[in-house]
Design a protein around this motif. Structure first.
Motif, PDB file in Angstrom:
ATOM      1  N   TYR A 109       0.843  -1.183   0.000  1.00  0.00           N
ATOM      2  CA  TYR A 109       0.000   0.000   0.000  1.00  0.00           C
ATOM      3  C   TYR A 109       0.886   1.243   0.000  1.00  0.00           C
ATOM      4  N   GLU A 110       0.587   2.127  -0.942  1.00  0.00           N
ATOM      5  CA  GLU A 110       1.450   3.281  -1.163  1.00  0.00           C
ATOM      6  C   GLU A 110       0.972   4.542  -0.466  1.00  0.00           C
ATOM      7  N   HIS A 111      -0.338   4.699  -0.387  1.00  0.00           N
ATOM      8  CA  HIS A 111      -0.897   5.938   0.148  1.00  0.00           C
ATOM      9  C   HIS A 111      -1.782   5.617   1.335  1.00  0.00           C
ATOM     10  N   TRP A 112      -1.629   6.403   2.375  1.00  0.00           N
ATOM     11  CA  TRP A 112      -2.371   6.171   3.613  1.00  0.00           C
ATOM     12  C   TRP A 112      -3.075   7.439   4.055  1.00  0.00           C
ATOM     13  N   GLY A 113      -4.228   7.261   4.669  1.00  0.00           N
ATOM     14  CA  GLY A 113      -4.916   8.369   5.290  1.00  0.00           C
ATOM     15  C   GLY A 113      -4.420   8.583   6.711  1.00  0.00           C
ATOM     16  N   GLN A 114      -4.992   9.572   7.370  1.00  0.00           N
ATOM     17  CA  GLN A 114      -4.581   9.921   8.730  1.00  0.00           C
ATOM     18  C   GLN A 114      -5.340   9.139   9.794  1.00  0.00           C
ATOM     19  N   GLY A 115      -6.402   8.514   9.407  1.00  0.00           N
ATOM     20  CA  GLY A 115      -7.137   7.673  10.345  1.00  0.00           C
ATOM     21  C   GLY A 115      -8.335   8.354  10.969  1.00  0.00           C
ATOM     22  N   THR A 116      -9.279   7.533  11.413  1.00  0.00           N
ATOM     23  CA  THR A 116     -10.457   8.008  12.128  1.00  0.00           C
ATOM     24  C   THR A 116     -10.698   7.084  13.316  1.00  0.00           C
ATOM     25  N   GLN A 117     -11.005   7.663  14.462  1.00  0.00           N
ATOM     26  CA  GLN A 117     -11.148   6.887  15.692  1.00  0.00           C
ATOM     27  C   GLN A 117     -12.523   6.238  15.756  1.00  0.00           C
ATOM     28  N   VAL A 118     -12.519   4.955  16.077  1.00  0.00           N
ATOM     29  CA  VAL A 118     -13.749   4.223  16.348  1.00  0.00           C
ATOM     30  C   VAL A 118     -13.660   3.695  17.774  1.00  0.00           C
ATOM     31  N   THR A 119     -14.625   4.042  18.582  1.00  0.00           N
ATOM     32  CA  THR A 119     -14.666   3.592  19.961  1.00  0.00           C
ATOM     33  C   THR A 119     -15.984   2.879  20.219  1.00  0.00           C
ATOM     34  N   VAL A 120     -15.887   1.641  20.665  1.00  0.00           N
ATOM     35  CA  VAL A 120     -17.077   0.847  20.962  1.00  0.00           C
ATOM     36  C   VAL A 120     -17.124   0.638  22.475  1.00  0.00           C
ATOM     37  N   SER A 121     -18.081   1.281  23.097  1.00  0.00           N
ATOM     38  CA  SER A 121     -18.147   1.239  24.556  1.00  0.00           C
ATOM     39  C   SER A 121     -19.553   1.576  25.018  1.00  0.00           C
ATOM     40  N   SER A 122     -19.940   0.965  26.129  1.00  0.00           N
ATOM     41  CA  SER A 122     -21.233   1.286  26.728  1.00  0.00           C
ATOM     42  C   SER A 122     -21.083   2.384  27.772  1.00  0.00           C
TER      43      SER A 122
END
Length: 122
Positions: A109-122
């Motif tokens: 993989y040549e190109h990457w994004g900066q990311g997005t946070q996913v939080t799964v919590s009650s």
């Protein structure tokens, strides 16, 4: 400048759903295979799902198979990761990446994004 941008992350309760999107600026996604990866604190980045240029081939990590769906709309220059029945262990920063091989492994993989946070919590 070639750039990938992820969106759609957030906080969700266990069993809930989120839809992540990956868009590109400076280039079109239709010449690339796209992968989604995630990295939890203290863990290595791991592959989640991938899709070929035309969308005819998809592959998933065993931990998400049956719960996550990757798709793409080349006309909209967007790749989507639909995540259902989310679990606390899905908590991570999610990244999309563009490359020439549809694989859930990081290499290629040549190109990457900066990311997005996913939080799964009650």
């Amino acid at each position: 400048q070639l750039q990938l941008v992820e969106s759609g992350g957030g906080l969700v309760q266990p069993g809930g759903s989120l839809r992540l999107s990956c868009t590109a600026s400076g280039f079109t996604l239709d010449v690339y295979s796209i992968g989604w990866f995630r990295q939890a604190p203290g863990s290595e980045r791991e592959g989640v799902a991938c899709i070929s240029r035309t969308g005819s081939i998809t592959n998933y990590a065993g931990s998400v198979k049956g719960r996550f769906t990757i798709s793409r709309d080349n006309a909209k220059n967007t790749v989507t990761l639909e995540m259902n029945n989310l679990k606390p262990e899905d908590t991570a920063v999610y990244y999309c990446a563009a490359g020439f091989i549809a694989t859930i492994y990081l290499a290629g993989y040549e190109h990457w994004g900066q990311g997005t946070q996913v939080t799964v919590s009650s």
